[in-house]
Every structure is written in C-alpha cells, then in structure tokens.
Design a protein around this motif. Structure first.
Motif, PDB file in Angstrom:
ATOM      1  N   GLU A   1      -5.464  65.750  52.393  1.00 19.00           N
ATOM      2  CA  GLU A   1      -5.986  65.864  53.752  1.00 19.00           C
ATOM      3  C   GLU A   1      -4.858  66.008  54.777  1.00 19.00           C
TER       4      GLU A   1
ATOM      5  N   ARG B   1      -9.847  59.419  61.232  1.00 17.24           N
ATOM      6  CA  ARG B   1      -9.158  60.267  60.245  1.00 17.24           C
ATOM      7  C   ARG B   1      -8.854  59.465  58.981  1.00 17.24           C
TER       8      ARG B   1
ATOM      9  N   LEU C   1     -11.845  59.418  56.846  1.00 15.01           N
ATOM     10  CA  LEU C   1     -12.020  60.688  56.132  1.00 15.01           C
ATOM     11  C   LEU C   1     -11.102  60.754  54.915  1.00 15.01           C
TER      12      LEU C   1
ATOM     13  N   THR D   1     -12.382  58.412  52.225  1.00 15.48           N
ATOM     14  CA  THR D   1     -13.562  58.979  51.572  1.00 15.48           C
ATOM     15  C   THR D   1     -13.162  60.068  50.586  1.00 15.48           C
TER      16      THR D   1
END
Length: 293
Positions: free
Chosen positions: A14, A203, A206, A209
């Motif tokens: 990410e 963030r 995210l 996850t």
C-alpha cells in the motif's frame, strides 16, 4: 494477530503504490535505480497493471506493481520483492516477455518494441554477491563487447548490498530498509510522506486490512498447496505400485510361457489387473517391452 504499533515502510504494498503514484517521487526512484540513464518526465503511472497474452487468454497473466511510461515512450516496470522464492531469473523473464507482448500489436515490426527497464527492488540478495545493484544485458558468451541490442535492461536493487557511492542509490537503499535519511531532498520528502501515512489512522486501517487479507490469502494458498501435494503424492505412489505390478506379472507370465509375444502378454496382463488400474495402455506396453529385452 496484527501489531498495532507496526511501522509500514516503503516496501509495503500500500505504501509503495501510494508513493509511486507521485510522479516526482516515482521519477526519483527510477532514476536512482538507473544512474546511467536520463529518465525524462514521467507521463503515465499504472499501479497493479495487469498484462495478459493478447493471443492466448489461457496464458498466465502478470500484475505489475508499478508500470510507468515516460514522454519518450520508454516503459518501466518497478517491482518490490520481499520474499526470496528463488525464482528471480524465470520471474524476470516472464515479466519481460509480458511487457513486450503488451506493447507490440499484431502486424507491427519488432523495431517498434518500446525500450523497457525491468527493476526489481529486493529485500534480499538473490545471488549472494553482496552487490547493491545488479544490471543485466545480453552479450556474446565469448566477446562481451558484442551486445545484443534488444532495448531491454533488467535491474535488481539488493537492499542488503554495498559497493556504491551514488547518493541517490544509497538513499533508495535506506528507503527500502527503513533507515533514516539525513540529507535533504526528494528521498527525505518520501520518507516524511511515509511517516505521515503511518500517522494517519484511516490509512493505517487500510494497510492493516490489506495485510490481514494477504495473510488470509496466503494461508488459503498454502492449504491448497499442501492438499495438492498430498493428492499428487498419492497418485505417484499408486503409479509406482501399478508399475511394480506390471513388472511382476510380466516376469511371472514370461517364466510360465517363455515363447509368449508382447501382444499376447499385454492381453493377459490387462485381464489380470482389472479396470481400476491407473497406468495407460502405452505405459503397460513400454514396461512389458523393457522387461522382455
């Protein structure tokens, strides 16, 4: 169990995808990996770009981490490799071929192929030579002055390596290792941006996850691999038993009837082993032939 205090660094999927979406950051990282190349302005950036074979939809597709085109039409693929699966050569070969097929349409001459740079950022040394940067081209085996001009270059940055005095490349290494960058400039900005991503609760959620999803997918893949291995092992064991059965029957029938030919022997063995036998008729004939030599 995920660590609430974990730092998500540059090589996190990410983080890497977010950083490389910034054209200035992206250009700086590519330029650091290619110190001898003049990287012109970045024109387009595609994260997780999927490449398939245009002529064969059943072929294995490739998902590029970051695919970049510059204004001169050069094509760059930047990949992060955290785990050493000992397949770096074949993997780079397949990525390169997928890039080539994706940039050349039917009927176009091979000279229309874009100049490509395949860059692997590795958290390990795939060759054990401790070099920070490995660069690969195609040369004649006996005369290295003869280079095959295929407009393709493969680069591996080994974050555990050494031997370079290039400031940008050393800063890229620090970025990959999550080491503090002291000097000012674009790499310091990138590191500051990474820290801001980590400090942002939304963030971080995210990233957590995504990390959890990846762990679950890995667990499922490993389970399937184990199950497939067990199934394959069972089939191989059954096949070995079938081969031994044919060999024993061949020797037994041959002892009883020394003048029997291969055709009659095959018929008798087929009657003896029954319908659940795993070997094909061609396998049985080959085993008979080998045992009657």
């Amino acid at each position: 169990m995920l660590d609430d205090n974990k730092f998500y660094g540059f090589t996190n999927d990410e983080i890497f995808g977010s950083i490389m979406q910034n054209k200035r950051f992206c250009k700086a990282i590519i330029q650091a990996a290619l110190p001898d190349v003049n990287v012109v302005s970045v024109e387009s950036i595609d994260a997780q770009k999927e490449l398939g074979t245009k002529s064969d939809k059943s072929s294995k597709s490739v998902r590029l981490d970051i695919a970049v085109k510059d204004q001169a039409g050069n094509f760059y693929d930047v990949e992060v490799q955290v785990n050493n699966n000992h397949d770096i050569g074949p993997r780079m070969r397949y990525y390169q071929s997928s890039m080539d097929r994706d940039t050349l349409d039917r009927g176009e001459p091979y000279t229309s192929l874009s100049r490509t740079y395949l860059i692997f950022l590795c958290a390990f040394d795939p060759f054990g030579r401790k070099k920070l940067r490995y660069s690969f081209h195609l040369y004649d085996d006996e005369d290295k002055s003869i280079q095959l001009q295929n407009n393709a270059e493969n680069i591996i940055i080994n974050s555990k390596g050494s031997g370079s005095y290039d400031a940008n490349l050393l800063n890229l290494q620090k970025l990959m290792n999550d080491d503090k960058i002291e000097s000012t400039g674009v790499f310091k900005e990138i590191q500051t941006q990474i820290q801001e991503y980590n400090d942002d609760p939304k963030r971080r959620n995210l990233m957590r996850t995504a990390e959890l999803r990846m762990k679950e997918e890995t667990a499922v893949a490993e389970k399937r691999g184990v199950e497939k291995g067990i199934e394959l092992g069972t089939k191989q064991e059954a096949r070995r038993k079938d081969q031994n059965t044919v060999k024993v029957l061949t020797a037994t029938i041959q002892d009883l009837r020394p003048e029997i030919n291969e055709s009659d022997l095959f018929k008798q063995i087929k009657r003896s082993v029954g319908p659940d036998f795993d070997l094909s008729e061609s396998d049985i004939r080959e085993i008979i032939h080998q045992n009657l030599k």
